[in-house]
Motif scaffolding. Sequence first.
Motif, short mmCIF file in Angstrom:
data_model
loop_
_atom_site.label_atom_id
_atom_site.label_comp_id
_atom_site.label_asym_id
_atom_site.label_seq_id
_atom_site.Cartn_x
_atom_site.Cartn_y
_atom_site.Cartn_z
N THR A 209 0.81 -1.22 0.00
CA THR A 209 0.00 0.00 0.00
C THR A 209 0.84 1.27 0.00
O THR A 209 0.64 2.14 -0.83
N SER A 210 1.77 1.38 0.96
CA SER A 210 2.34 2.70 1.17
C SER A 210 3.73 2.64 1.77
O SER A 210 4.20 1.59 2.23
N THR A 211 4.35 3.79 1.78
CA THR A 211 5.70 3.89 2.33
C THR A 211 5.66 4.07 3.84
O THR A 211 6.66 3.85 4.51
N GLY A 212 4.53 4.51 4.36
CA GLY A 212 4.47 4.86 5.78
C GLY A 212 5.01 6.24 6.05
O GLY A 212 5.11 6.67 7.19
N LYS A 213 5.39 6.95 4.99
CA LYS A 213 5.99 8.27 5.16
C LYS A 213 5.01 9.40 4.85
O LYS A 213 5.39 10.56 4.84
N THR A 214 3.77 9.06 4.55
CA THR A 214 2.78 10.11 4.29
C THR A 214 1.69 10.03 5.35
O THR A 214 1.67 9.11 6.17
N SER A 215 0.77 10.98 5.31
CA SER A 215 -0.22 11.08 6.37
C SER A 215 -1.18 9.90 6.37
O SER A 215 -1.52 9.35 7.41
N THR A 237 -5.56 -14.96 -14.63
CA THR A 237 -4.28 -15.43 -15.16
C THR A 237 -3.70 -16.62 -14.40
O THR A 237 -2.75 -17.25 -14.87
N GLY A 238 -4.19 -16.88 -13.19
CA GLY A 238 -3.60 -17.94 -12.37
C GLY A 238 -2.33 -17.52 -11.66
O GLY A 238 -1.68 -18.35 -11.03
N VAL A 239 -1.96 -16.24 -11.77
CA VAL A 239 -0.74 -15.77 -11.12
C VAL A 239 -1.09 -15.23 -9.73
O VAL A 239 -1.90 -14.32 -9.61
N ALA A 240 -0.47 -15.82 -8.71
CA ALA A 240 -0.77 -15.41 -7.33
C ALA A 240 0.22 -14.33 -6.88
O ALA A 240 1.42 -14.56 -6.83
N ILE A 241 -0.32 -13.17 -6.57
CA ILE A 241 0.49 -12.04 -6.11
C ILE A 241 0.23 -11.84 -4.62
O ILE A 241 -0.89 -12.02 -4.16
N GLY A 242 1.28 -11.48 -3.88
CA GLY A 242 1.14 -11.24 -2.44
C GLY A 242 0.74 -9.81 -2.16
O GLY A 242 0.73 -8.95 -3.05
N MET A 243 0.39 -9.55 -0.89
CA MET A 243 -0.10 -8.23 -0.51
C MET A 243 0.58 -7.80 0.79
O MET A 243 0.76 -8.62 1.70
N LYS A 244 0.95 -6.53 0.86
CA LYS A 244 1.55 -6.01 2.09
C LYS A 244 0.99 -4.63 2.42
O LYS A 244 1.37 -3.65 1.79
N PRO A 245 0.06 -4.55 3.36
CA PRO A 245 -0.33 -3.24 3.86
C PRO A 245 0.77 -2.73 4.77
O PRO A 245 1.39 -3.52 5.49
N ALA A 246 1.04 -1.44 4.73
CA ALA A 246 2.14 -0.90 5.55
C ALA A 246 1.76 0.47 6.10
O ALA A 246 1.15 1.28 5.42
N GLY A 247 2.13 0.67 7.32
CA GLY A 247 1.90 1.98 7.94
C GLY A 247 0.53 2.08 8.56
O GLY A 247 -0.47 1.70 7.97
N LEU A 271 -3.25 -16.75 3.67
CA LEU A 271 -3.02 -16.51 5.10
C LEU A 271 -1.68 -17.06 5.57
O LEU A 271 -1.61 -17.86 6.51
N ASN A 272 -0.62 -16.68 4.89
CA ASN A 272 0.73 -17.03 5.35
C ASN A 272 1.69 -15.96 4.84
O ASN A 272 1.34 -15.14 3.99
N ASN A 273 2.92 -16.00 5.38
CA ASN A 273 3.79 -14.86 5.10
C ASN A 273 4.47 -14.92 3.74
O ASN A 273 5.25 -14.03 3.42
N THR A 274 4.18 -15.93 2.94
CA THR A 274 4.67 -15.85 1.57
C THR A 274 3.71 -15.05 0.69
O THR A 274 4.06 -14.67 -0.42
N ARG A 275 2.51 -14.80 1.20
CA ARG A 275 1.55 -14.04 0.40
C ARG A 275 0.95 -12.84 1.10
O ARG A 275 0.20 -12.07 0.49
N TYR A 276 1.17 -12.70 2.40
CA TYR A 276 0.61 -11.54 3.09
C TYR A 276 1.58 -11.10 4.17
O TYR A 276 2.13 -11.92 4.90
N ARG A 277 1.83 -9.80 4.24
CA ARG A 277 2.77 -9.24 5.21
C ARG A 277 2.18 -7.98 5.81
O ARG A 277 1.33 -7.33 5.20
N PHE A 278 2.66 -7.65 6.99
CA PHE A 278 2.37 -6.34 7.58
C PHE A 278 3.66 -5.54 7.65
O PHE A 278 4.63 -6.01 8.24
N GLY A 279 3.65 -4.37 7.05
CA GLY A 279 4.79 -3.47 7.23
C GLY A 279 4.53 -2.64 8.47
O GLY A 279 3.63 -1.81 8.48
N ALA A 280 5.27 -2.92 9.55
CA ALA A 280 4.93 -2.29 10.82
C ALA A 280 6.10 -2.39 11.77
O ALA A 280 7.02 -3.18 11.56
N SER A 281 6.06 -1.60 12.83
CA SER A 281 7.03 -1.80 13.90
C SER A 281 6.34 -1.90 15.25
O SER A 281 6.54 -2.86 15.98
#
Lengths: 312, 288
Positions: A209-215, A237-247, A271-281
Motif C-alpha cells: 500500500t504505502s511507504t508509511g511516510k505520508t499522512s 491469469t492464475g498468477v498469485a500475487i502477495g499483498m503487504k499493507p504498511a503503515g 493466510l501465510n507470510n509468503t503471500r501476506y505481510r504487515f509493514g509495521a514496527s
Amino acid sequence: MSVRYPTSSLQALLSQIGPVDQVGIDERVAKYGTRSIKKAAKLWGLRTAVTMVDLTTLEGKDTPGKVASLCQKALRPADDASIPPTAAVCVYPSMVRHAKKHVGGTSVKVASVATAFPSGQAPLSTRLAEVRAAVADGADEIDMVINRGAFLAGEFAEVQDEIAAVVEACGRATLKVILEVSELESYDNIRAASFLAMQVIRPGDFIKTSTGKTSLNATLGNNQVMLEAIRDHYLATGVAIGMKPAGGIRTAKQALTFLIAVKETLGDAWLNNTRYRFGASSLLNDLLRQLEKERTGAYQAPYSFSESAESY
Amino acid sequence: MTRLPITKTPKVYVGGAFIRSESARVYPLHDASGAFYANIPQCTRKDLRNAVEAAAKAGPGWARRTAYNRGQILYRLGEMLEARASELAAALQLGGATPAAAAREVAAAVDRLVYYAGWTDKYESLLGSVNPVAAPYFNFTVTEPMGVVGIIAPDECPLLALITLIAPAITSGNTVVALASSKQPYPAILLGEMLATSDLPGGVVNLLTGFRKELVPTFATHAHLRALIAVADPEERKTLALGAADSVKRVRLIKAEVATDWFADAAQSLQAIRDTLEFKTTWHPVGT
C-alpha cells in the motif's frame, strides 16, 4: 475523480479491469470489524500475524546498532520461545549488510526499500543501481516505489516499464511494489496501479500500500481494493500475487481485522507470510501483549515488552 | 398540550468522552421508592481495559502540568460541582438520602476537592527531602506519581467517598480508573458530566459503572494499573491482594464491613496523597 491527468488512458485501462464501487467497498470493510474472533481462532490469528510482520525501521537516524537490535527482536520477539520469528526486517539499503550479519541463515528475510524511497524521484539509472546494490549486499526482498508522477500524468507505459526494469534488477530477490495509495487519490487509481504492477511482476512478488511516510497509510478500504485486484488477477491469469499493507497498523485488533479481509477475499491460501505481510514496527509489541494476555489471562502493560524500533 | 417525558440515557465518562459499555449491556436503576429511574451502563473488563489505555495516554500530560495548574483545575472542578449542587443532591436522594443529608454530602464533596486543590503545590515540600549523607554528595528525594491508579468506591456516600478516593490520586499527577457504587451509580454519572466541563484533560479521571463481581478480578490482575485503592469486602480483598501480588502493584484496601466516616477530617490527609506516590532519591556529586 481528479482531472489532473488525461482520463482517456485511465478509462481505457479501467474498461479492461473494471472500476471500483467505492460505496460498496467502504460498506464491505465496515463489516469486517464486527466479526467476533475469540479463543483458539484469536490465538491462531495473533501468532500468524507475528509471522507476517516485516519489522521495519526506516529513519535517518538508523545505525548498525539499532538495526542489530531490530534483528534480535525479529528473531526472538519475546521471552516466550514458542512465539515465532517475524517474516523479515525492513531497512534502508545501507543497512542491508548489517542486517544480513544477524539474520543470515535464519528464516527471517532482509527486505530493503530501494528506488529512491520514499519519493522515487531519482533518475531510473540511479534507482536501478540502488536495487542492484541492495541485492548484492544480500537483500532477499526489495520494496520499490512506483513513479506516482508518471502514473498521475497518465504515462502508464512508463510506470510499467520502470517496474519491469526493477524486476530484472532484482534477480532472485522478491519484489514488493509500493503504490503509495495516499498519493493516488481514488480507489479506481489504486486498482489501476495494482494491475499495472501485477501485469509485470512475477508470481510470489507483492504489491504494497504505502511507504508509511505520508499522512494516510494502509486502511481497510485500500487494502480491500488491492486484495480484490489480486483476486481478479489470479482468477484471470492464475498468477498469485502477495499483498503487504504498511503503515498505520498498530494494534493487534487492527491486524486481525486485516486478516479477516484476506480470509474472506482471497481465502486460506493467502493466510501465510509468503503471500501476506504487515509493514509495521509498533504492531509487533501489541501482538505480543495480546498473546501474553491470552496466556496469563491478565491485561499487560505495554512497557513490559522490549522496544523494537518505532517508525511507523 | 402534554409533553412526552424526555429521559436521559446515562453514559459513563471515559477518555474524555461519554460512552456506553462496549458490551451494550445496561442494568436498571430504581429510586428509593422502587420505581424505575434509568438504565445504567454495565461496564465489562474490556471497558476497564479501554479506560486504562485512556488513562495511560493522559498520564504524562497531566503529570507534566505545573502543580499550580493542577490546583487550579481541581478547584474549578469544585466550582462545577457547587454550581450543580442541587442536581447532585437530587441524584443522592434517589438512593434514599434525605434532602438535608444529600446537601451535606455534596457540600463535603466540594470542600474535599478544594482541600486537595490546595495541596497540589505543597505536598512536595513536605514529602520530598534533602538527606544528610556521609560522603560528598547532594542527596535529595523527590516524589513522582505512580501512573494509572485503580479505584473501587463503596456503596455508602456514593459521591463523597468516590471523590475522597479519586482526588488525592490526581492531585499528584496520577490518572484514575474508578468503579462507582453499583447500587448508587447516578452521582458518578453526573460527576462525569462535571469533569467534562472542569478543564481536567480527558482521560485523567475515567468513571465506570457496573457490577463489582465482574470487574474486581480485572482490577486485580491488570498489570498496567500501578496501584489499587479499594473499599472491599473480605473476599474481594483476597482477590485484589492476590492479583496485585502477581503484577506487583501497590494496594490500599479499606474494609467495607467496618463503617468509614467519609465526612470526618481524618478522611482527607496528606497521607492519602502519599499513597499513590513513588519516591526517587538522587545522589548528586558535589565538588570539595
